[in-house]
Write a protein that holds these residues in place. Structure first.
Motif, PDB file in Angstrom:
ATOM      1  N   GLY A   1       0.810  -1.217   0.000  1.00 61.60           N
ATOM      2  CA  GLY A   1       0.000   0.000   0.000  1.00 61.60           C
ATOM      3  C   GLY A   1       0.842   1.265   0.000  1.00 61.60           C
TER       4      GLY A   1
ATOM      5  N   THR B   1      -8.606  10.700   4.310  1.00 59.22           N
ATOM      6  CA  THR B   1      -9.103   9.918   3.187  1.00 59.22           C
ATOM      7  C   THR B   1      -8.772  10.684   1.915  1.00 59.22           C
TER       8      THR B   1
ATOM      9  N   GLY C   1      -8.059   6.025  -1.087  1.00 56.36           N
ATOM     10  CA  GLY C   1      -8.068   5.196   0.110  1.00 56.36           C
ATOM     11  C   GLY C   1      -7.794   6.010   1.351  1.00 56.36           C
ATOM     12  N   LYS C   2      -7.461   5.298   2.428  1.00 56.67           N
ATOM     13  CA  LYS C   2      -7.213   5.966   3.696  1.00 56.67           C
ATOM     14  C   LYS C   2      -5.719   5.910   4.010  1.00 56.67           C
TER      15      LYS C   2
ATOM     16  N   GLU D   1      -4.484   2.448   2.646  1.00 61.18           N
ATOM     17  CA  GLU D   1      -5.224   1.205   2.916  1.00 61.18           C
ATOM     18  C   GLU D   1      -6.447   1.158   2.006  1.00 61.18           C
ATOM     19  N   GLY D   2      -6.745  -0.031   1.542  1.00 62.97           N
ATOM     20  CA  GLY D   2      -7.983  -0.245   0.781  1.00 62.97           C
ATOM     21  C   GLY D   2      -7.962   0.324  -0.625  1.00 62.97           C
TER      22      GLY D   2
ATOM     23  N   SER E   1      -7.277   0.400  -4.769  1.00 58.60           N
ATOM     24  CA  SER E   1      -7.336  -0.496  -5.922  1.00 58.60           C
ATOM     25  C   SER E   1      -6.340  -0.018  -6.975  1.00 58.60           C
TER      26      SER E   1
END
Lengths: 125, 449
Positions: free
Chosen positions: A21, A48, A73-74, A103-104, A106
């Motif tokens: 990440g 965010t 993402g965060k 994080e999170g 794509s």
């Protein structure tokens, strides 16, 4: 030019590591900017962000550049080490000089190493 | 010699290349009658006649050279040692510009470096830029910088009503097209000058609080407590300081200020006709990358010899371009040199002595006013300037004073509607006891004063 194949890239020279990440500035970018003397992170842990947001400002002896986020993402970590030693962006762009960790995210819309190399070659006069 | 290097043949060739026949064709969009309008000018004078005319016009002027002046309000009548002028007029220095090819101008860079060093030690701050145009623009740049430090997230600026009215106007001009709100300085009604009320106005959208030291009315306040409270709310504090006062009193740096700016004119620059002037700008090292203007640094060259460079020009158009936090990339080089020469000449003790003379003379004057029944309005310690209340319109009184060879104080009603008949009076080492006595007595004798 060093373009690790495990990373994804943007047309504005940021890299993203899908495994960790982490986000940083590519070898091609550091080479074009030359000696980097100042790094300022514009986001903090917990923010965010969306792909394309300015996440850092980088100044070299001859230019200044905004670093855009390659992903949405965060933000879960920021690398103060890169701020303290701006020249690490020149010496270790894919290692010590990561800028933020997201994080999170794509990898949609990002280039793989091969496509990024072709893109850089088309811009390198 | 001609300053136009083109020969007729070259000119014809250029005209042919762009497809026009004559030079006049290039101006055909401008109506013929406007190209060379007949100007209603008197016939030319010889050098001797022009000299006489100018001397005659100049003789109508009444200046602080032949009159006793008690006018301050931001610009002060101080003694300028003749060395300052001699160095300013040296051909090597005689340019207002920071060099575009800086490294070959080592002398100019060294002068700016010395200036920066002197200003940081005067204000008690960590670094100084190479200067701005005047105190007002330096203050506006402080607002710009505080906004940039907050990354545009804090958009409110609290200005104390005690900040120079012109500086407040300049700040408002700078921010009018930006997303920055200026509050705190509504002077239309009775002013709340308390520091508590300034702190109360600070919220989590406030980027900066600006106060003045001494304030516009001469009051000398310790801002240490205010600064601590403002910092606790996450905002920065800019102190607009009088540099002469800093020779004698606690520095804003000691109080914990984030930015200290001010008007450099009291340091060896004459009043002239309102300028050119000098704005100093000092701050903390951690803010250096958001600072406008230029920063000269000392280094060693490839042979190990001492040299000077423009250490930081990142804010300038050629590096930061449209992302620069300010479009100021020049400085007031010649005036900064003048102030550096002045400070180096008078030294730490000399400046303290100048400040002490100002302080003592102002306090002597205040005692004399009180003795003659004229009210001194200031109720806290003041430096070399204070407010007196008179019974008549200040502009009328000043007219009367002029007939006595006295340039009176500043009419505060111009900027503060509630301060009708209030005069701001300034005292420096240039005012003798005799001048002060004459001033006090003339005002006391005023039938309605």
């Amino acid at each position: 030019m060093n373009t690790p194949s495990n990373l994804k890239y943007t047309g504005t020279d940021e890299w993203f590591d899908p495994a960790s990440g982490k986000v940083g500035l590519s070898d091609f970018a550091q080479n074009s900017l030359s000696d980097i003397v100042f790094v300022e992170l514009l986001v903090g842990v917990g923010d965010t962000i969306s792909a394309g947001d300015h996440i850092a400002s980088v100044e070299s002896v001859k230019a200044s550049a905004e670093v855009n986020s390659p992903v949405s993402g965060k933000v879960v970590a920021i690398n103060e080490g890169a701020v303290e030693t701006p020249d690490s962006l020149n010496s270790d762009p894919y290692g010590a000089a990561w800028l933020i960790q997201v994080e999170g995210a794509s990898t949609d819309g990002l280039m793989d190493a091969g496509a990024y190399e072709v893109d850089c070659a088309s811009r390198d006069h | 010699m001609t300053y136009i290097p083109h020969s007729s043949a070259e000119r014809d060739e250029m005209l042919e290349t762009i497809g026009v026949k004559t030079l006049d064709d290039l101006f055909k969009d401008i109506p013929a009658e406007h190209r060379f309008p007949k100007l209603d000018l008197p016939s030319a004078l010889s050098e001797m006649e022009a000299g006489e005319l100018l001397a005659e016009l100049a003789s109508y002027n009444e200046t602080n050279k032949e009159m006793a002046s008690f006018l301050g309000a931001g610009m002060y009548n101080h003694y300028v040692p003749s060395v300052v002028d001699h160095i300013l007029r040296r051909g090597e220095f005689y340019t207002a510009y920071t060099p575009y090819q800086p490294e070959i101008s080592q002398g100019t860079l060294q002068a700016i470096f010395e200036y920066q060093s002197l200003m940081t030690s005067l204000t008690g701050m960590e670094l100084s830029n190479a200067s701005h145009y005047d105190g007002a623009t330096a203050t506006a740049e402080a607002v710009n910088m505080a906004y940039a430090i907050s990354r545009g997230k804090r958009t409110k600026v609290v200005l104390s009503p005690g900040v120079h009215p012109h500086y407040r106007e300049t700040v408002k001009t700078y921010v009018q097209m930006q997303d920055i709100q200026v509050t705190g300085d509504d002077v239309s009604n009775k002013m709340d000058m308390s520091l508590e009320s300034l702190v109360d106005q600070v919220d989590d959208s406030t980027a900066l609080v600006v106060v003045q030291y001494p304030d516009f009315f001469g009051n000398l306040l310790d801002y240490t407590d205010l600064i601590t409270k403002v910092h606790a709310k996450g905002a920065l504090v800019c102190v607009v300081a009088n540099p002469t006062a800093l020779g004698l009193f606690k520095t804003p740096g000691e109080m914990g200020a984030d930015i200290v700016v001010g008007e450099g004119q009291p340091l060896g620059l004459p009043l002239w006709f309102g300028g050119p002037s000098l704005g100093f700008f000092t701050t903390l090292k951690k803010h250096v990358h958001k600072m406008a203007g230029r920063l000269v640094g000392e280094t060693v060259d490839s042979r190990g010899e001492k040299g000077y460079v423009l250490t930081l020009t990142a804010r300038e158009q050629h590096i930061k371009r449209e992302r620069a936090t300010s479009n100021i990339c020049s400085n007031q080089g010649l005036m900064a040199l003048g102030s550096a020469v002045y400070l180096a000449l008078v030294g730490k003790n000399g400046l303290k002595q100048v400040a002490n003379l100002c302080y003592q003379k102002a306090h002597y004057a205040a005692a004399q006013f009180k003795k003659h029944g004229i009210r001194v309005v200031n109720d806290v310690p003041f430096f070399h300037e204070f407010v007196i209340e008179l019974d008549e319109d200040v502009s009328e009184i000043n007219e009367h004073l002029l007939h006595h060879g006295i340039i009176g104080g500043y009419d505060l009603s111009k900027d503060y509607p509630t301060l009708k008949n209030h005069m701001l009076v300034a005292f420096t080492e240039m005012n003798s006891k005799e001048q002060i006595d004459l001033f006090v007595e003339t005002l006391a004798e005023e039938p309605h004063a």
